[in-house]
Design an enzyme around this catalytic site. Structure first.
Site, PDB file in Angstrom:
ATOM      1  N   GLY A 125       3.091  -3.291  -1.865  1.00 41.75           N
ATOM      2  CA  GLY A 125       4.437  -2.709  -1.783  1.00 41.75           C
ATOM      3  C   GLY A 125       5.257  -3.324  -2.917  1.00 41.75           C
ATOM      4  O   GLY A 125       5.284  -4.556  -3.072  1.00 41.75           O
ATOM      5  N   ALA A 126       5.942  -2.461  -3.689  1.00 47.01           N
ATOM      6  CA  ALA A 126       6.556  -2.925  -4.945  1.00 47.01           C
ATOM      7  C   ALA A 126       7.528  -4.103  -4.779  1.00 47.01           C
ATOM      8  O   ALA A 126       7.376  -5.126  -5.457  1.00 47.01           O
ATOM      9  CB  ALA A 126       7.235  -1.739  -5.634  1.00 47.01           C
ATOM     10  N   ARG A 140      -1.583  -6.132 -11.066  1.00 53.24           N
ATOM     11  CA  ARG A 140      -1.535  -4.684 -10.790  1.00 53.24           C
ATOM     12  C   ARG A 140      -0.555  -4.053 -11.787  1.00 53.24           C
ATOM     13  O   ARG A 140       0.477  -4.659 -12.080  1.00 53.24           O
ATOM     14  CB  ARG A 140      -1.086  -4.382  -9.341  1.00 53.24           C
ATOM     15  CG  ARG A 140      -2.125  -4.687  -8.292  1.00 53.24           C
ATOM     16  CD  ARG A 140      -1.685  -4.226  -6.902  1.00 53.24           C
ATOM     17  NE  ARG A 140      -1.936  -2.811  -6.671  1.00 53.24           N
ATOM     18  CZ  ARG A 140      -1.486  -2.146  -5.595  1.00 53.24           C
ATOM     19  NH1 ARG A 140      -0.754  -2.766  -4.691  1.00 53.24           N
ATOM     20  NH2 ARG A 140      -1.770  -0.867  -5.430  1.00 53.24           N
ATOM     21  N   GLN A 185      -2.211   2.996   4.430  1.00 53.19           N
ATOM     22  CA  GLN A 185      -1.009   2.165   4.676  1.00 53.19           C
ATOM     23  C   GLN A 185      -0.153   2.763   5.796  1.00 53.19           C
ATOM     24  O   GLN A 185       0.514   2.032   6.526  1.00 53.19           O
ATOM     25  CB  GLN A 185      -0.161   2.053   3.395  1.00 53.19           C
ATOM     26  CG  GLN A 185      -0.733   1.158   2.326  1.00 53.19           C
ATOM     27  CD  GLN A 185      -1.553   1.940   1.324  1.00 53.19           C
ATOM     28  OE1 GLN A 185      -2.110   2.989   1.645  1.00 53.19           O
ATOM     29  NE2 GLN A 185      -1.655   1.439   0.127  1.00 53.19           N
ATOM     30  N   ASP A 203       7.467   2.890  -6.592  1.00 48.61           N
ATOM     31  CA  ASP A 203       6.916   1.748  -7.330  1.00 48.61           C
ATOM     32  C   ASP A 203       7.566   1.599  -8.684  1.00 48.61           C
ATOM     33  O   ASP A 203       7.502   0.535  -9.310  1.00 48.61           O
ATOM     34  CB  ASP A 203       5.405   1.897  -7.489  1.00 48.61           C
ATOM     35  CG  ASP A 203       4.737   1.583  -6.173  1.00 48.61           C
ATOM     36  OD1 ASP A 203       4.694   2.480  -5.309  1.00 48.61           O
ATOM     37  OD2 ASP A 203       4.322   0.426  -5.996  1.00 48.61           O
TER      38      ASP A 203
HETATM   39  O1  MRU Z   1      -0.639   0.302  -3.161  1.00 46.41           O
HETATM   40  P1  MRU Z   1       0.575  -0.166  -2.415  1.00 46.41           P
HETATM   41  O2  MRU Z   1       0.356  -0.268  -0.946  1.00 46.41           O
HETATM   42  O3  MRU Z   1       1.148  -1.414  -3.026  1.00 46.41           O
HETATM   43  O4  MRU Z   1       1.632   0.988  -2.650  1.00 46.41           O
HETATM   44  C1  MRU Z   1       2.886   0.888  -2.052  1.00 46.41           C
HETATM   45  C2  MRU Z   1       3.720   2.081  -2.251  1.00 46.41           C
HETATM   46  O5  MRU Z   1       3.360   3.005  -2.939  1.00 46.41           O
HETATM   47  C3  MRU Z   1       5.098   2.045  -1.656  1.00 46.41           C
HETATM   48  O6  MRU Z   1       5.486   3.322  -1.258  1.00 46.41           O
HETATM   49  C4  MRU Z   1       6.091   1.523  -2.708  1.00 46.41           C
HETATM   50  O7  MRU Z   1       5.631   0.312  -3.248  1.00 46.41           O
HETATM   51  C5  MRU Z   1       7.435   1.333  -2.153  1.00 46.41           C
HETATM   52  S1  MRU Z   1       7.484   0.013  -0.995  1.00 46.41           S
HETATM   53  C6  MRU Z   1       9.083  -0.271  -0.517  1.00 46.41           C
END
Ligand code: MRU
Length: 344
Positions: free
Chosen positions: A56-57, A98, A196, A237
Site C-alpha cells: 500500500g503506497a 518496488r 488484497q 499509488d
Molecule cells: O501491490 P499493493 O498491495 O502495494 O497495491 C496497493 C494499491 O494498489 C493501493 O490501492 C494503493 O497503494 C493505495 S493504498 C492507500
C-alpha cells in the site's frame, strides 16, 4: 466541512517504530494469522517491501521514512565509506524495492533533506507517520459531502489502515461514511491475483464489525448494470500532474465500467502520492511481478507464459473526483492539480 468528535473505526496500525526496531504487521499472513515482525536493517526492509509484507503506497512511504532512520544508524557505524555516501547508498537500496508507489520515493527524497540525520531522522519519520493518519481523517471528512443518502460503494484492492499509517484512504472515506450513516452496501472486489480485497479489506472491516460483501472482480460490470453501485472509491499509488493515476491492476477496468454505467469514480490519496515528475501516466513505471504469482505450477513450461502487471493507469477523464488532505478536485486536470500543489 462535516466534523466528528472521534473516529469510531481507527483500530489498526500496520507500521510502527519501537525501541527494538520497525514493527510490521505481516500482510502476507492475513487473514489466517496476525503476526508482527521486527525489522532492524535496510536490507531486511528492502526485502519486506519487495515481498509485500508491508504494502500500500502510504504504508510503504512510512516504512521507508523509518528505513531512513535505519540507514543513518548503519551508515554511522560503517567505517568503509563516508557517512553521506553510506547513507545515500542505503536509501537507494530501499528505493529499488518496488517501482510504482511514488510515496516511497517522496519519503526517501524528504529524508535526504533532513539536517543532522542521525539525531533528527526519527522525529521527522514520526511526523511523516502522524501526518499520514491526520491526512486520512481529513480526506474522509471532505469526501463525506459526496455521499448523499444511503450510498452503495465498490472498492478495489486494500486502501485501508493496512495500506497507510492508519485509518486508510478509500476505506477511511467508507468508515467515516458508515459512522455518519451515509453508506448502504459496501462491496469489496477480490483483487486478483494477490487478493488484497478478499484477504485484507475483509479482515480490516471485520476488526470493526463493519458489514461488507465480497465480489469477484469480474462481477463489477453486472453489479453496475443492475444499479447496485453509486460510487467506486479507490486509493492511488501515484497521481500525475494531469490527474492520471496509477493504482492496483483492475482499477482502470472499474473506471471504464463506471463511465459506461454513469457510476461516480472517486480517488482518495494524500499529497505524498503526487508524482511531481510525472506529467501524465506515460511517465509511470508499472511494476511487473513474477509470473509465479499467477501461473499454475502445472504450466511451468517454455510454450506457456504469463504477464503479471501489478498496477494499471487510469486517465483523468474517467475520474469524477480526487480527494486529498489539501482539498478536493472535481474532474481533475493539469491546472487544477497545479493550483492544489501551489497552495500551502
Ligand atoms: O501491490 P499493493 O498491495 O502495494 O497495491 C496497493 C494499491 O494498489 C493501493 O490501492 C494503493 O497503494 C493505495 S493504498 C492507500
Amino acid at each position: 466541512m462535516i466534523e466528528i468528535d472521534a473516529f469510531l473505526y481507527d483500530t489498526i496500525r500496520p507500521v510502527t517504530w519501537h525501541d527494538n526496531g520497525l514493527r510490521l504487521l505481516d500482510q502476507r499472513q492475513l487473514p489466517e494469522q496476525e503476526v508482527y515482525l521486527y525489522i532492524n536493517s535496510t536490507q531486511a526492509l528492502h526485502e519486506a517491501i519487495k515481498n509485500m509484507l508491508v504494502r500500500g503506497a502510504p504504508a510503504i512511504g512510512i516504512a521507508a521514512a523509518y528505513g531512513a532512520v535505519l540507514a543513518a544508524k548503519e551508515a554511522s557505524a560503517d567505517d568503509s565509506m563516508p557517512f553521506t555516501e553510506g547513507f545515500h547508498h542505503r536509501l537507494e537500496l530501499l528505493a529499488s524495492s518496488r517501482p510504482t508507489a511514488v510515496n516511497l520515493f517522496n519519503a526517501l527524497k524528504a529524508a535526504k533533506q533532513v539536517s543532522d540525520p542521525v539525531n533528527n531522522l526519527l522525529s521527522w519519520a514520526n511526523s511523516w507517520f502522524e501526518a499520514d493518519i491526520i491526512a486520512n481523517k481529513k480526506m474522509s471528512l471532505q469526501a463525506a459531502q459526496y455521499l448523499k443518502g444511503q450510498v452503495n460503494v465498490l472498492t478495489h484492492c486494500n486502501a485501508g489502515a493496512l495500506a497507510t499509517g492508519g485509518y486508510g484512504t478509500a476505506l477511511g472515506v467508507i468508515k467515516t461514511g458508515v459512522q455518519l450513516g451515509l453508506i448502504g452496501q459496501i462491496y469489496a472486489g477480490e483483487t486478483r491475483p494477490w487478493n488484497q480485497g478478499a484477504r485484507l479489506t475483509l479482515w480490516e472491516f471485520q476488526q470493526d464489525n463493519i458489514p461488507v460483501s465480497l465480489v469477484a472482480d469480474s462481477a463489477a460490470a453486472s453489479l453496475m448494470n443492475k444499479g447496485l453501485i453509486d460510487w467506486v472509491i479507490v486509493g492511488a499509488d501515484s497521481i500525475c500532474m494531469n490527474g492520471d493515476i496509477a493504482n492496483k491492476i483492475g482499477t482502470y477496468s472499474l473506471a471504464v465500467l463506471a463511465k459506461h454505467h454513469g457510476v461516480k469514480f472517486m480517488v482518495v490519496a494524500p499529497t505524498t502520492t503526487f508524482d511531481l515528475n510525472a506529467a501524465s501516466a506515460d511517465d509511470i513505471i508499472v511494476e511487473q511481478r513474477s509470473t509465479d504469482e499467477i501461473l499454475p505450477t502445472a504450466y511451468k513450461q517454455d510454450s506457456i507464459s504469463a504477464l503479471n502487471p501489478a498496477f494499471d493507469l487510469t486517465p483523468a477523464e474517467l475520474i469524477s473526483v480526487i480527494v486529498t488532505e489539501k482539498g478536493v478536485i472535481e474532474s481533475p486536470d493539469a491546472s487544477k492539480i497545479q493550483a492544489l500543489i501551489n497552495q500551502h
